[in-house]
Enzyme design. Structure first.
Site, short mmCIF file in Angstrom:
data_model
loop_
_atom_site.label_atom_id
_atom_site.label_comp_id
_atom_site.label_asym_id
_atom_site.label_seq_id
_atom_site.Cartn_x
_atom_site.Cartn_y
_atom_site.Cartn_z
N ARG A 125 21.69 15.28 -8.22
CA ARG A 125 21.50 13.83 -8.22
C ARG A 125 21.72 13.25 -9.61
NH1 ARG A 125 18.36 10.65 -4.49
NH2 ARG A 125 18.15 11.74 -2.50
N ARG B 35 12.02 -2.77 -10.72
CA ARG B 35 10.56 -2.60 -10.72
C ARG B 35 10.08 -2.28 -12.13
NH1 ARG B 35 8.99 0.76 -5.27
NH2 ARG B 35 10.50 -0.19 -3.86
N LYS C 87 3.73 6.08 4.80
CA LYS C 87 2.89 4.88 4.69
C LYS C 87 2.58 4.28 6.06
CE LYS C 87 5.27 3.95 0.32
NZ LYS C 87 6.10 2.99 -0.45
N ARG D 111 0.10 -12.43 4.93
CA ARG D 111 1.55 -12.61 4.74
C ARG D 111 2.37 -12.21 5.97
NH1 ARG D 111 2.79 -10.34 -1.37
NH2 ARG D 111 0.94 -11.20 -2.39
N PRO E 40 0.82 -1.21 0.00
CA PRO E 40 0.00 0.00 0.00
C PRO E 40 0.86 1.26 0.00
CG PRO E 40 -0.82 -1.58 1.60
CD PRO E 40 0.50 -2.11 1.11
N GLU E 41 0.43 2.23 -0.79
CA GLU E 41 1.14 3.51 -0.86
C GLU E 41 0.31 4.55 -0.11
OE1 GLU E 41 2.45 4.41 -4.87
OE2 GLU E 41 2.64 2.28 -5.34
N HIS F 299 -6.40 -15.33 9.63
CA HIS F 299 -5.39 -14.28 9.50
C HIS F 299 -5.76 -13.01 10.27
CE1 HIS F 299 -3.40 -16.85 6.68
NE2 HIS F 299 -4.44 -16.85 5.86
#
EC number: 3.2.2.23
Length: 293
Positions: A166, A283, A58, A123, A2-3, A104
């Site tokens: 950067r 990613r 988060k 998980r 989740p973001e 769970h």
């Protein structure tokens, strides 16, 4: 994982059930999640009133009347559901079929207002940790986080300053939680599309030689804010495990401009490009090479 929009959606769902209510019961059905739960967790929670429920990047933070703060993270598959009514001992319960696998359900809060708040995590990558007031500033998970992208302090000048010099890609810089907090792969891809900026572009190009923000930085900040606001309004994105506290799915995934749309037409007005995917820093990155420069 989740973001920011998913975590903010969960925070807003938990707030009516927890904020202002006392924790009358706390049950940990196992000794660990991602990490071992503190032995005194129940003792420090029971009897405390949740003064407020906040979010940092988060992470969820429940401010307690004792001054302690309960830090919570959803991990990969964690979700909260709020039970009212029959399931919590009073009329009018609701739940979602997805949450019927009670094996769970690892943590349960029983609130003084009758709400029962259940943390479900198949998980077990989520975690909870209670912090004393003096421990918050030095908490490793919170220390060093960048600005909140929806906060007043986040602007083009701040982003340009963080990216000046950067040599990493723009996408890699935005995923760095020290640059801006709470963004993940989905919303970085979507924001870069909204700003018409290539994920391969050097992060340093957001600043001039003197360190001032470029027009690109202005566009990107605007796009980040826009995509996050839209995602929160839609209840987040439900790709695998995310659910709102009512058990409902988020639906922002139906509005993705590029994410998970490989081979489909670009949605930018006047562009006849096609969404491409490539692997960047391990990613998947989705973008339109024709209109993102």
């Amino acid at each position: 994982m989740p973001e920011l929009p998913e975590v903010e959606t969960v925070r807003r769902g938990l707030e009516p059930a927890m904020a202002g209510a006392r924790i009358d019961g706390f049950e940990a059905r196992r000794a660990d999640l991602r990490f071992a739960l503190q032995p005194d967790l129940a003792t420090r929670l029971i009897g405390q009133t949740v003064k407020g429920l906040g979010r940092r990047a988060k992470y969820l933070l429940a401010e307690l009347s004792s001054g302690d703060v309960l830090l919570m993270h959803l991990g990969m598959s964690g979700s909260f559901r709020v039970l009212q009514g029959e399931a919590s001992g009073a009329p009018g319960a609701f739940h979602h079929p997805r949450n019927d696998d009670r094996a769970h359900d690892h943590v349960v809060f029983r609130m003084s207002n009758g709400a029962v708040v259940v943390f479900n995590d198949p998980r077990r990558f989520g975690y909870m940790k209670i912090l004393a007031p003096g421990e918050i500033a030095d908490e490793p998970f919170l220390k060093g986080l960048g600005p909140e992208p929806l906060g007043n302090s986040f602007d083009a000048a701040m982003l340009a300053s963080a990216c000046a010099g950067r040599k990493t890609s723009l996408k890699a810089a935005l995923l760095d939680q020290r640059v801006v907090a709470g963004l993940g792969n989905i919303y970085v891809c979507e924001a870069l599309f909204g700003a018409h900026l290539s994920p391969k572009r050097l992060a340093a190009t957001l600043a001039t030689r003197t360190g001032a923000p470029t027009e690109r930085a202005e566009r990107l900040v605007e796009a980040i804010r826009a995509v996050l606001h839209a995602a929160i309004k839609a209840g987040g994105s439900s790709l695998r495990d995310h659910r709102q506290t009512s058990g409902e799915l988020g639906y922002f995934q139906h509005s993705f401009a590029v994410y998970d749309r490989e081979g489909e037409p670009c949605r930018s007005k006047g562009c006849d490009g096609v969404v491409k995917r490539f692997v960047q820093n391990g990613r998947s990155t989705f973008w339109c090479p024709k209109c993102q420069k």
